[in-house]
Motif scaffolding. Sequence first.
Motif, PDB file in Angstrom:
ATOM      1  N   ALA A 129       0.855  -1.184   0.000  1.00  0.00           N
ATOM      2  CA  ALA A 129       0.000   0.000   0.000  1.00  0.00           C
ATOM      3  C   ALA A 129       0.890   1.233   0.000  1.00  0.00           C
ATOM      4  O   ALA A 129       2.044   1.182   0.427  1.00  0.00           O
ATOM      5  N   ALA A 130       0.346   2.329  -0.483  1.00  0.00           N
ATOM      6  CA  ALA A 130       1.105   3.578  -0.556  1.00  0.00           C
ATOM      7  C   ALA A 130       0.170   4.746  -0.271  1.00  0.00           C
ATOM      8  O   ALA A 130      -1.010   4.707  -0.597  1.00  0.00           O
ATOM      9  N   GLU A 131       0.758   5.774   0.359  1.00  0.00           N
ATOM     10  CA  GLU A 131       0.001   6.982   0.652  1.00  0.00           C
ATOM     11  C   GLU A 131       0.887   8.177   0.353  1.00  0.00           C
ATOM     12  O   GLU A 131       2.046   8.215   0.759  1.00  0.00           O
ATOM     13  N   GLN A 132       0.333   9.136  -0.366  1.00  0.00           N
ATOM     14  CA  GLN A 132       1.102  10.340  -0.681  1.00  0.00           C
ATOM     15  C   GLN A 132       0.906  11.362   0.437  1.00  0.00           C
ATOM     16  O   GLN A 132      -0.207  11.692   0.818  1.00  0.00           O
ATOM     17  N   LYS A 133       2.029  11.846   0.961  1.00  0.00           N
ATOM     18  CA  LYS A 133       2.032  12.824   2.041  1.00  0.00           C
ATOM     19  C   LYS A 133       1.877  14.242   1.467  1.00  0.00           C
ATOM     20  O   LYS A 133       2.070  14.446   0.271  1.00  0.00           O
ATOM     21  N   PRO A 134       1.552  15.230   2.311  1.00  0.00           N
ATOM     22  CA  PRO A 134       1.385  16.601   1.818  1.00  0.00           C
ATOM     23  C   PRO A 134       2.601  17.154   1.071  1.00  0.00           C
ATOM     24  O   PRO A 134       2.448  17.949   0.146  1.00  0.00           O
ATOM     25  N   ASP A 135       3.809  16.722   1.451  1.00  0.00           N
ATOM     26  CA  ASP A 135       4.999  17.222   0.746  1.00  0.00           C
ATOM     27  C   ASP A 135       5.284  16.457  -0.542  1.00  0.00           C
ATOM     28  O   ASP A 135       6.274  16.705  -1.212  1.00  0.00           O
ATOM     29  N   GLY A 136       4.400  15.509  -0.887  1.00  0.00           N
ATOM     30  CA  GLY A 136       4.556  14.735  -2.117  1.00  0.00           C
ATOM     31  C   GLY A 136       5.256  13.413  -1.918  1.00  0.00           C
ATOM     32  O   GLY A 136       5.191  12.536  -2.776  1.00  0.00           O
ATOM     33  N   ALA A 137       5.946  13.242  -0.789  1.00  0.00           N
ATOM     34  CA  ALA A 137       6.640  11.983  -0.515  1.00  0.00           C
ATOM     35  C   ALA A 137       5.624  10.842  -0.422  1.00  0.00           C
ATOM     36  O   ALA A 137       4.460  11.065  -0.070  1.00  0.00           O
ATOM     37  N   ILE A 138       6.065   9.659  -0.723  1.00  0.00           N
ATOM     38  CA  ILE A 138       5.189   8.497  -0.674  1.00  0.00           C
ATOM     39  C   ILE A 138       5.617   7.622   0.495  1.00  0.00           C
ATOM     40  O   ILE A 138       6.786   7.288   0.646  1.00  0.00           O
ATOM     41  N   GLU A 139       4.638   7.256   1.324  1.00  0.00           N
ATOM     42  CA  GLU A 139       4.864   6.351   2.449  1.00  0.00           C
ATOM     43  C   GLU A 139       4.364   4.973   2.034  1.00  0.00           C
ATOM     44  O   GLU A 139       3.271   4.843   1.480  1.00  0.00           O
ATOM     45  N   TYR A 140       5.158   3.949   2.310  1.00  0.00           N
ATOM     46  CA  TYR A 140       4.846   2.591   1.883  1.00  0.00           C
ATOM     47  C   TYR A 140       4.525   1.723   3.088  1.00  0.00           C
ATOM     48  O   TYR A 140       5.112   1.872   4.153  1.00  0.00           O
ATOM     49  N   PRO A 159      -6.935  -1.320  -5.850  1.00  0.00           N
ATOM     50  CA  PRO A 159      -6.926  -0.469  -7.051  1.00  0.00           C
ATOM     51  C   PRO A 159      -6.478   0.967  -6.779  1.00  0.00           C
ATOM     52  O   PRO A 159      -5.806   1.566  -7.608  1.00  0.00           O
ATOM     53  N   GLU A 160      -6.808   1.508  -5.592  1.00  0.00           N
ATOM     54  CA  GLU A 160      -6.421   2.900  -5.316  1.00  0.00           C
ATOM     55  C   GLU A 160      -4.917   3.068  -5.088  1.00  0.00           C
ATOM     56  O   GLU A 160      -4.401   4.181  -5.175  1.00  0.00           O
ATOM     57  N   ASP A 161      -4.198   1.980  -4.823  1.00  0.00           N
ATOM     58  CA  ASP A 161      -2.747   2.070  -4.633  1.00  0.00           C
ATOM     59  C   ASP A 161      -1.962   1.942  -5.937  1.00  0.00           C
ATOM     60  O   ASP A 161      -0.784   2.285  -5.982  1.00  0.00           O
ATOM     61  N   VAL A 162      -2.600   1.475  -6.977  1.00  0.00           N
ATOM     62  CA  VAL A 162      -1.897   1.253  -8.245  1.00  0.00           C
ATOM     63  C   VAL A 162      -1.258   2.522  -8.804  1.00  0.00           C
ATOM     64  O   VAL A 162      -0.089   2.493  -9.197  1.00  0.00           O
ATOM     65  N   PRO A 163      -1.947   3.681  -8.831  1.00  0.00           N
ATOM     66  CA  PRO A 163      -1.308   4.864  -9.414  1.00  0.00           C
ATOM     67  C   PRO A 163       0.014   5.255  -8.744  1.00  0.00           C
ATOM     68  O   PRO A 163       0.934   5.710  -9.417  1.00  0.00           O
ATOM     69  N   LEU A 164       0.133   5.061  -7.432  1.00  0.00           N
ATOM     70  CA  LEU A 164       1.373   5.421  -6.735  1.00  0.00           C
ATOM     71  C   LEU A 164       2.446   4.343  -6.850  1.00  0.00           C
ATOM     72  O   LEU A 164       3.633   4.642  -6.757  1.00  0.00           O
ATOM     73  N   LEU A 165       2.035   3.086  -7.023  1.00  0.00           N
ATOM     74  CA  LEU A 165       3.006   1.989  -7.037  1.00  0.00           C
ATOM     75  C   LEU A 165       3.393   1.516  -8.431  1.00  0.00           C
ATOM     76  O   LEU A 165       4.397   0.813  -8.583  1.00  0.00           O
ATOM     77  N   ASP A 166       2.621   1.898  -9.437  1.00  0.00           N
ATOM     78  CA  ASP A 166       2.960   1.513 -10.805  1.00  0.00           C
ATOM     79  C   ASP A 166       4.344   2.074 -11.144  1.00  0.00           C
ATOM     80  O   ASP A 166       4.641   3.225 -10.837  1.00  0.00           O
ATOM     81  N   GLN A 167       5.200   1.265 -11.724  1.00  0.00           N
ATOM     82  CA  GLN A 167       6.568   1.615 -12.136  1.00  0.00           C
ATOM     83  C   GLN A 167       7.565   1.629 -10.978  1.00  0.00           C
ATOM     84  O   GLN A 167       8.727   1.959 -11.167  1.00  0.00           O
ATOM     85  N   ALA A 168       7.129   1.284  -9.756  1.00  0.00           N
ATOM     86  CA  ALA A 168       8.042   1.245  -8.616  1.00  0.00           C
ATOM     87  C   ALA A 168       8.674  -0.141  -8.500  1.00  0.00           C
ATOM     88  O   ALA A 168       8.131  -1.129  -8.979  1.00  0.00           O
ATOM     89  N   THR A 169       9.824  -0.172  -7.839  1.00  0.00           N
ATOM     90  CA  THR A 169      10.546  -1.412  -7.581  1.00  0.00           C
ATOM     91  C   THR A 169      10.898  -1.461  -6.104  1.00  0.00           C
ATOM     92  O   THR A 169      11.345  -0.459  -5.537  1.00  0.00           O
ATOM     93  N   MET A 170      10.692  -2.620  -5.486  1.00  0.00           N
ATOM     94  CA  MET A 170      11.110  -2.813  -4.105  1.00  0.00           C
ATOM     95  C   MET A 170      12.391  -3.622  -4.111  1.00  0.00           C
ATOM     96  O   MET A 170      12.463  -4.672  -4.745  1.00  0.00           O
ATOM     97  N   ASP A 171      13.394  -3.119  -3.399  1.00  0.00           N
ATOM     98  CA  ASP A 171      14.687  -3.793  -3.314  1.00  0.00           C
ATOM     99  C   ASP A 171      14.989  -4.051  -1.843  1.00  0.00           C
ATOM    100  O   ASP A 171      14.349  -3.501  -0.946  1.00  0.00           O
TER     101      ASP A 171
END
Length: 105
Positions: free
Chosen positions: A29-40, A66-78
Amino acid sequence: MFKLTPAAAEQVLKAAKQGNAEGMSLRLAAEQKPDGAIEYRMGFEDSIQEDDIRFQSEGVDLVLSPEDVPLLDQATMDYAEVEPGKMHFIFLNPKDPHYKPPSDG
């Protein structure tokens, strides 16, 4: 789509075995913070919702709402050494304004 590196997948599978979560999907899951950063957030789950998106990466079953897809699409977890001797899951996400691509070398 979202993907795992082989190192991240290996660690996820180890964690599943150690936590008696084998056979469960890893929910991201992902949430965009007010400063634009993404919390996972992530955790093992066996209750999948009807509208969830399920897929595999590096042999790991993943699930996103489905609501998390826009923030996580194209991301990679390492899974990488962030500080000497300290391994952590990290998210490489070009949609995060704080993302810095890894340097080659």
